[in-house]
Motif scaffolding. Structure first.
Motif, PDB file in Angstrom:
ATOM      1  N   ALA B  91       0.869  -1.292  -0.223  1.00  0.00           N
ATOM      2  CA  ALA B  91      -0.165   0.116   0.022  1.00  0.00           C
ATOM      3  C   ALA B  91       1.033   1.548  -0.165  1.00  0.00           C
ATOM      4  O   ALA B  91       0.765   2.010  -0.679  1.00  0.00           O
ATOM      5  CB  ALA B  91      -0.554  -0.406   1.675  1.00  0.00           C
ATOM      6  N   CYS B  92       2.226   1.334   1.076  1.00  0.00           N
ATOM      7  CA  CYS B  92       3.058   2.401   1.268  1.00  0.00           C
ATOM      8  C   CYS B  92       2.972   2.485  -0.432  1.00  0.00           C
ATOM      9  O   CYS B  92       3.760   3.648  -1.121  1.00  0.00           O
ATOM     10  CB  CYS B  92       4.174   2.096   1.864  1.00  0.00           C
ATOM     11  SG  CYS B  92       3.674   2.404   3.565  1.00  0.00           S
ATOM     12  N   LEU B  93       4.185   1.836  -1.312  1.00  0.00           N
ATOM     13  CA  LEU B  93       5.011   1.518  -2.463  1.00  0.00           C
ATOM     14  C   LEU B  93       3.822   2.476  -3.694  1.00  0.00           C
ATOM     15  O   LEU B  93       3.670   3.215  -3.894  1.00  0.00           O
ATOM     16  CB  LEU B  93       5.181   0.226  -2.534  1.00  0.00           C
ATOM     17  CG  LEU B  93       6.174  -0.493  -2.174  1.00  0.00           C
ATOM     18  CD1 LEU B  93       6.437  -1.790  -2.580  1.00  0.00           C
ATOM     19  CD2 LEU B  93       7.388   0.788  -2.581  1.00  0.00           C
ATOM     20  N   LEU B  94       2.478   1.768  -3.701  1.00  0.00           N
ATOM     21  CA  LEU B  94       1.771   2.219  -4.103  1.00  0.00           C
ATOM     22  C   LEU B  94       0.669   3.392  -4.205  1.00  0.00           C
ATOM     23  O   LEU B  94       0.272   4.513  -4.921  1.00  0.00           O
ATOM     24  CB  LEU B  94      -0.166   1.464  -4.281  1.00  0.00           C
ATOM     25  CG  LEU B  94       0.332  -0.476  -4.525  1.00  0.00           C
ATOM     26  CD1 LEU B  94      -0.814  -1.090  -4.198  1.00  0.00           C
ATOM     27  CD2 LEU B  94       0.053  -0.084  -6.130  1.00  0.00           C
ATOM     28  N   ILE B  95       0.733   4.643  -3.133  1.00  0.00           N
ATOM     29  CA  ILE B  95       0.496   4.997  -2.730  1.00  0.00           C
ATOM     30  C   ILE B  95       1.495   6.510  -3.304  1.00  0.00           C
ATOM     31  O   ILE B  95       1.477   7.354  -4.002  1.00  0.00           O
ATOM     32  CB  ILE B  95       0.558   5.913  -0.705  1.00  0.00           C
ATOM     33  CG1 ILE B  95      -0.478   5.119   0.055  1.00  0.00           C
ATOM     34  CG2 ILE B  95       0.754   7.344  -0.397  1.00  0.00           C
ATOM     35  CD1 ILE B  95      -0.913   5.156   1.208  1.00  0.00           C
ATOM     36  N   ALA B  96       3.343   6.085  -2.429  1.00  0.00           N
ATOM     37  CA  ALA B  96       4.144   6.505  -3.735  1.00  0.00           C
ATOM     38  C   ALA B  96       4.189   7.182  -4.923  1.00  0.00           C
ATOM     39  O   ALA B  96       3.888   7.961  -5.468  1.00  0.00           O
ATOM     40  CB  ALA B  96       5.652   6.106  -2.940  1.00  0.00           C
ATOM     41  N   GLY B  97       3.898   5.435  -5.638  1.00  0.00           N
ATOM     42  CA  GLY B  97       3.759   6.192  -7.361  1.00  0.00           C
ATOM     43  C   GLY B  97       2.603   6.320  -7.314  1.00  0.00           C
ATOM     44  O   GLY B  97       2.725   6.970  -8.476  1.00  0.00           O
ATOM     45  N   PHE B  98       1.020   6.200  -7.510  1.00  0.00           N
ATOM     46  CA  PHE B  98       0.175   7.121  -7.486  1.00  0.00           C
ATOM     47  C   PHE B  98       0.144   8.128  -7.226  1.00  0.00           C
ATOM     48  O   PHE B  98      -0.292   9.383  -7.816  1.00  0.00           O
ATOM     49  CB  PHE B  98      -1.169   6.439  -6.605  1.00  0.00           C
ATOM     50  CG  PHE B  98      -1.628   4.715  -8.021  1.00  0.00           C
ATOM     51  CD1 PHE B  98      -1.457   5.231  -9.379  1.00  0.00           C
ATOM     52  CD2 PHE B  98      -2.211   3.695  -7.375  1.00  0.00           C
ATOM     53  CE1 PHE B  98      -2.496   3.763  -9.751  1.00  0.00           C
ATOM     54  CE2 PHE B  98      -2.660   2.707  -7.515  1.00  0.00           C
ATOM     55  CZ  PHE B  98      -2.576   2.826  -9.007  1.00  0.00           C
ATOM     56  N   GLY B  99       0.920   8.956  -6.278  1.00  0.00           N
ATOM     57  CA  GLY B  99       1.211   9.989  -5.662  1.00  0.00           C
ATOM     58  C   GLY B  99       1.968  10.370  -6.596  1.00  0.00           C
ATOM     59  O   GLY B  99       1.131  11.950  -6.723  1.00  0.00           O
ATOM     60  N   LEU B 100       3.134   9.743  -7.225  1.00  0.00           N
ATOM     61  CA  LEU B 100       3.452  10.873  -8.066  1.00  0.00           C
ATOM     62  C   LEU B 100       2.892  11.318  -9.812  1.00  0.00           C
ATOM     63  O   LEU B 100       3.154  12.261  -9.663  1.00  0.00           O
ATOM     64  CB  LEU B 100       5.233  10.081  -7.895  1.00  0.00           C
ATOM     65  CG  LEU B 100       6.379   9.821  -7.867  1.00  0.00           C
ATOM     66  CD1 LEU B 100       7.191   9.299  -8.161  1.00  0.00           C
ATOM     67  CD2 LEU B 100       6.616  11.718  -7.679  1.00  0.00           C
TER      68      LEU B 100
END
Lengths: 167, 419
Positions: B91-100
């Motif tokens: 979830a953290c990695l996805l937050i970072a990816g989608f956040g970018l």
């Protein structure tokens, strides 16, 4: 406050004419240190790069109905250190080729314009009418060293583009 | 699906189904949509992308996040040791990816002076993406045992909100927004009247607000989601009706009389959306939505979203390849037209097979025919493979006849990235 000359190209464009010669004539009249205040019916983005090369900074402001006021002020130092030999923008000649690409299916207009651009001699220009802003054409023109100036007519139906071959 | 993994062989809420759902919604649909936005938002707003070089890190983060999430679900399903920490990690990695991606898109749009309909849709889509990811991350930490009692109730009944925000808000509203401009460009239609598309977007955004905000309030008040979902359904139907009106207008007012394959096949995607809307309404009216929710979501994901993305890719891959390969010699040497990079008749068969398989598979899900469904899913896989093969041929310029294929100064493009 910078001393400047006012130039309104809106009536020129509204009448369906090219504003370049007027802009260039105004530029030629500028005294050292004097600026140019331009009124246009669209944001003259391509002009910014040309003017930057000639050593002018710009500040733009949107007026009502999508019209723009742009103040070009001379910068203290020459803008670019390795300029292509100063290409006086004031002698853009009358278009050698005129194209009406409004009825062509994309990407035909782009192919036609680049094909015609290749026929131009050094410093010659072509003008073209389009029904959309040719966003994919600009990078191709840039790669080949062409300059261009374009914008929509006030009713938004036609995009007028002028392309100049490198000298 | 063809191998019988996850729904319908397993329960809709089972970990195996979660693997499947996220592989499709993140691995395929969201990644494709993010790529489309990075390419397309600059065209929408006539501004360069805020940060061109964020794309690769975002792709790496999304891929790593998805892998961790899927492994977490596999662990939950007993296929891997019980490494549940993988879920919040993913979830953290996805937050970072989608956040970018979201930051890049929003900052690019923000730099534009005026926004058209498509750009507004994209912004609402971005907001929905954030909501989807936030809910998903909450569930992930909860499943891993980091949640408290307060958010247990969210997991218990909040999954529909996550699905609505994801499939309905992020993917559907973004696809709708992008389609306004793509259809106008590809069919040479005048843009849809700004006021008209704004109403469509407003009702669409309202649907999401009702579903998500109303849903969370209902969960907090422990009053059940029934009423909220009913209202969201009504607004959702209205959104689809308004969007349908806009799309019909784009097709009707087009200047390109002969439809190209991409717009023909996109019409099947729109048809799937319409059928899904009718299906949803009928199921809800007869009080039997819950047992058939899987079939409904399946039609949305594969008929509407995947169908539209595949159809549009057929044009976009050809155009970008053409521009990349022949741009440098344009006007200097004879070169093929964009249409000569594709063989529409052959691709049409694969697209036809794809949509037929999706519709048959949906019907089989509704009929409860789990085994036959696997055959239809296999047909979908084969047809998708055929479509991908067409894209590869386009990238490789395989179908361009000599001597136009590689004039002097033209090199064959790389398969996966532009030079």
């Amino acid at each position: 406050m910078t001393d400047c000359i006012d130039l309104d190209v809106r009536p020129i464009l509204r009448a369906g004419n090219e504003p370049f010669s007027a802009i260039m004539a105004a530029l030629a009249q500028l005294a050292p240190g004097q600026g140019l205040r331009l009124y246009a019916p669209f944001k003259p983005v391509p002009l910014f790069a040309v003017m930057a090369e000639k050593g002018f900074a710009y500040a733009e402001r949107e007026l009502d109905r999508g019209e723009w006021e742009v103040l070009f002020t001379p910068e203290a130092r020459p803008a670019s250190s390795a300029p292509p030999p100063a290409q006086p923008f004031d002698d853009w000649p009358e278009p050698k080729i005129t194209l009406d690409n409004r009825d062509l299916d994309p990407p035909e207009p782009m192919v036609k314009i680049l094909g015609a651009a290749e026929q131009l001699g050094p410093g010659e220009t072509l003008s073209a009418l389009l029904c959309r802003e040719p966003v994919f054409l600009f990078p191709q023109l840039e790669k080949r060293g062409f300059r261009w100036l374009g914008g929509f007519t006030p009713d938004g139906s036609t995009y007028e583009l002028t392309v100049r071959a490198p000298a | 699906m063809a191998a019988g993994f996850g729904f319908p062989s397993a329960d809709l809420a089972s970990p195996d189904t979660l693997v499947l759902v996220h592989m499709v919604s993140i691995g395929w649909l969201s990644t494709a949509m993010c790529g489309a936005l990075l390419q397309f938002v600059p065209v929408l707003v006539s501004r360069p992308l805020f940060a061109e070089n964020w794309a690769l890190p975002a792709l790496v983060l999304l891929t790593a996040g998805l892998i961790a999430l899927l492994c977490g679900f596999l662990a939950l399903g007993g296929h891997l040791p019980l490494w549940l920490w993988l879920l919040p990690l993913g979830a953290c990695l996805l937050i970072a990816g989608f956040g970018l991606i979201a930051a890049d898109v929003v900052l690019t749009v923000q730099s534009a002076k005026s926004l058209d309909a498509s750009a507004r849709f994209v912004l609402v889509g971005m907001a929905s993406l954030c909501v989807t990811v936030a809910l998903g991350a909450t569930f992930a930490s909860q499943l891993a045992g980091y949640g408290g009692a307060a958010i247990d109730s969210v997991l218990e009944s909040g999954v529909p909100l996550h699905a609505i925000a994801g499939l309905g808000g992020w993917l559907t509203l973004t696809a709708m927004g992008v389609s306004y401009r793509l259809l106008a460009m590809f069919m040479l239609s005048p843009d849809v009247d700004e006021r008209q598309s704004r109403v469509t977007l407003f009702v669409g955004a309202l649907t999401l607000c009702v579903a998500v905000v109303g849903g969370l309030v209902a969960i907090e008040a422990a009053s059940g989601l029934g009423a909220v979902l009913l209202w969201a359904g009504v607004f959702g139907l209205a959104t689809i009706a308004l969007y349908g009106r806009d799309v019909i207008e784009l097709y009707r007012k087009r200047k390109r009389r002969q439809l190209e394959l991409n717009t023909q096949m996109a019409a099947y995607g729109f048809l799937s959306l319409l059928v899904a809307a009718v299906l949803g309404a009928v199921l809800a009216a007869t009080g039997s939505f819950a047992p058939y929710a899987g079939a409904f979501a399946f039609l949305i994901a594969f008929g509407w979203l995947s169908g539209l993305v595949l159809a549009k890719l057929h044009k976009i891959v050809a155009f970008l390849t053409w521009l990349e390969a022949y741009g440098p010699v344009m006007g200097r040497a004879p070169m093929p037209r964009v249409q000569e990079l594709v063989v529409e008749a052959r691709a049409k068969k694969w697209f036809g097979a794809y949509f037929a398989a999706v519709w048959v598979a949906t019907a089989l899900l509704l009929a409860g025919e789990g085994t036959l469904f696997r055959v239809a899913a296999l047909a979908m896989a084969v047809a998708t493979g055929g479509i991908i093969h067409e894209f590869v041929r386009t990238r490789r310029l395989t179908d361009v006849a000599e001597p136009l294929r590689l004039p002097n100064g033209v090199t064959e493009p790389c398969l996966l990235h532009a030079r």
